[in-house]
Write a protein that holds these residues in place. Sequence first.
Motif, short mmCIF file in Angstrom:
data_model
loop_
_atom_site.label_atom_id
_atom_site.label_comp_id
_atom_site.label_asym_id
_atom_site.label_seq_id
_atom_site.Cartn_x
_atom_site.Cartn_y
_atom_site.Cartn_z
N ASP A 189 8.93 -12.16 10.00
CA ASP A 189 8.73 -13.38 11.02
C ASP A 189 7.87 -14.28 10.27
OD1 ASP A 189 7.75 -15.22 13.18
OD2 ASP A 189 8.83 -13.83 14.44
N GLU A 190 8.48 -15.35 9.76
CA GLU A 190 7.43 -16.48 9.20
C GLU A 190 6.62 -17.02 10.23
OE1 GLU A 190 7.65 -17.47 6.22
OE2 GLU A 190 9.28 -16.85 5.27
N ARG A 191 6.83 -16.91 11.35
CA ARG A 191 5.68 -17.56 12.31
C ARG A 191 4.76 -16.67 12.52
NH1 ARG A 191 7.84 -19.90 18.08
NH2 ARG A 191 8.74 -21.41 16.36
N SER A 192 4.82 -15.14 12.55
CA SER A 192 3.72 -14.35 12.92
C SER A 192 3.24 -13.68 11.73
CB SER A 192 4.31 -13.07 13.83
OG SER A 192 5.22 -12.34 13.10
N ARG A 193 4.01 -14.11 10.42
CA ARG A 193 3.74 -13.58 9.15
C ARG A 193 3.49 -11.88 9.18
NH1 ARG A 193 5.27 -17.09 5.95
NH2 ARG A 193 3.86 -16.25 4.39
N ASP A 194 4.56 -11.49 9.85
CA ASP A 194 4.55 -9.95 9.95
C ASP A 194 5.94 -9.45 9.81
OD1 ASP A 194 3.51 -7.38 10.06
OD2 ASP A 194 2.68 -7.76 12.05
N TYR A 195 6.13 -8.17 9.53
CA TYR A 195 7.29 -7.56 9.82
C TYR A 195 7.81 -7.12 11.03
CZ TYR A 195 8.42 -8.04 4.70
OH TYR A 195 8.63 -8.26 3.34
N SER A 196 9.02 -6.46 11.46
CA SER A 196 9.45 -6.47 12.77
C SER A 196 9.19 -5.03 13.00
CB SER A 196 10.81 -6.70 13.12
OG SER A 196 11.56 -6.33 12.20
N HIS A 197 9.21 -3.94 11.88
CA HIS A 197 9.17 -2.67 12.11
C HIS A 197 8.04 -1.90 11.20
CE1 HIS A 197 12.97 -3.48 13.96
NE2 HIS A 197 13.41 -2.31 14.08
N ASN A 198 8.05 -0.74 11.61
CA ASN A 198 7.38 0.10 10.55
C ASN A 198 8.52 1.14 9.98
OD1 ASN A 198 4.34 -0.08 12.60
ND2 ASN A 198 4.19 -0.37 10.19
N ILE A 199 8.01 1.45 8.75
CA ILE A 199 8.98 2.56 8.14
C ILE A 199 7.91 3.58 8.13
CG2 ILE A 199 10.21 3.48 6.02
CD1 ILE A 199 11.36 1.05 7.35
N VAL A 200 8.53 4.85 8.59
CA VAL A 200 7.75 6.19 8.55
C VAL A 200 8.57 7.55 8.10
CG1 VAL A 200 6.75 7.94 10.03
CG2 VAL A 200 6.72 5.54 10.96
N VAL A 201 7.82 7.91 6.98
CA VAL A 201 8.51 9.13 6.34
C VAL A 201 7.73 10.27 6.75
CG1 VAL A 201 8.76 10.11 4.17
CG2 VAL A 201 9.20 7.58 4.23
N ARG A 202 8.52 11.33 7.08
CA ARG A 202 7.88 12.64 7.49
C ARG A 202 8.38 13.62 6.41
NH1 ARG A 202 11.10 14.98 10.95
NH2 ARG A 202 12.85 13.49 10.89
N ALA A 203 7.52 14.28 6.08
CA ALA A 203 7.56 15.32 4.90
C ALA A 203 6.76 16.70 5.25
CB ALA A 203 7.11 14.90 3.62
N SER A 204 7.15 17.90 4.63
CA SER A 204 6.68 19.03 4.91
C SER A 204 6.33 19.89 3.43
CB SER A 204 7.40 19.95 5.64
OG SER A 204 8.01 19.42 6.83
N ALA A 205 4.93 20.17 3.52
CA ALA A 205 4.62 21.15 2.19
C ALA A 205 5.62 21.99 1.84
CB ALA A 205 3.28 21.61 2.28
N VAL A 206 6.06 22.03 0.68
CA VAL A 206 7.00 23.16 0.18
C VAL A 206 6.41 24.06 -0.92
CG1 VAL A 206 9.09 21.83 0.94
CG2 VAL A 206 7.97 21.55 -1.55
#
Length: 207
Positions: A189-206
């Motif tokens: 968003d050019e007006r707010s200078r921010d993105y609309s979403h968050n990307i979240v990655v979930r991972a487990s120790a292997v």
Amino acid sequence: MAFTRTRGAAAAVTLAGTAGISLIVAGLAAGPAGPPQPEAGSHGVEQHHRSPRPVLPRSAPLRIDIPAIDVHAELVPVAGDPHGTLEVPPLDRPTVAGWYRPGASPGEAGNAVVVGHVDTRHGPAVFFNLGRLRPGDIVRISRADGRVVTFAVDGVGAYPKGNFPTTLVYGPGGPGAALRLVTCGGRFDERSRDYSHNIVVRASAVR
């Protein structure tokens, strides 16, 4: 920029409210689509489908490596300021990611959280391609005690900033060691200078 706020004494594992994390200073000239987004259906398998690995004692993480998206970055500790605002890595070091120090360290029981900028005015930052990750991709965290913890991605999701998945990210997690990677995504968003979403990655120790 609007940052997610911590909830007083519970800041070690939770963030209050529904505001998302802002991890950019200005959008790139990357076209209207912005940075890569998760594929539909890439939320993946739930963490309990993996056999939990033995957990490790606490040790600060020093480095994160994600071969699938060519990320090889230093990790620096971040926390919250006296006003309860989540710190993020310095904008003059866009190739560095931040480990949320009040939470679990990678390899400990619970959710270890790592945040990174998606871009700056000058180009892509450390987590620009985070949305390209898919279930099964590998994330390695090198720790100060010499151990390297390997995580496998369970799922990737895009969440509106107004509906940030606080519990999913900050816990409490399950009995095993888990990892959450967070950056910005969606449309800029050019007006707010921010993105609309968050990307979240979930991972487990292997291992």
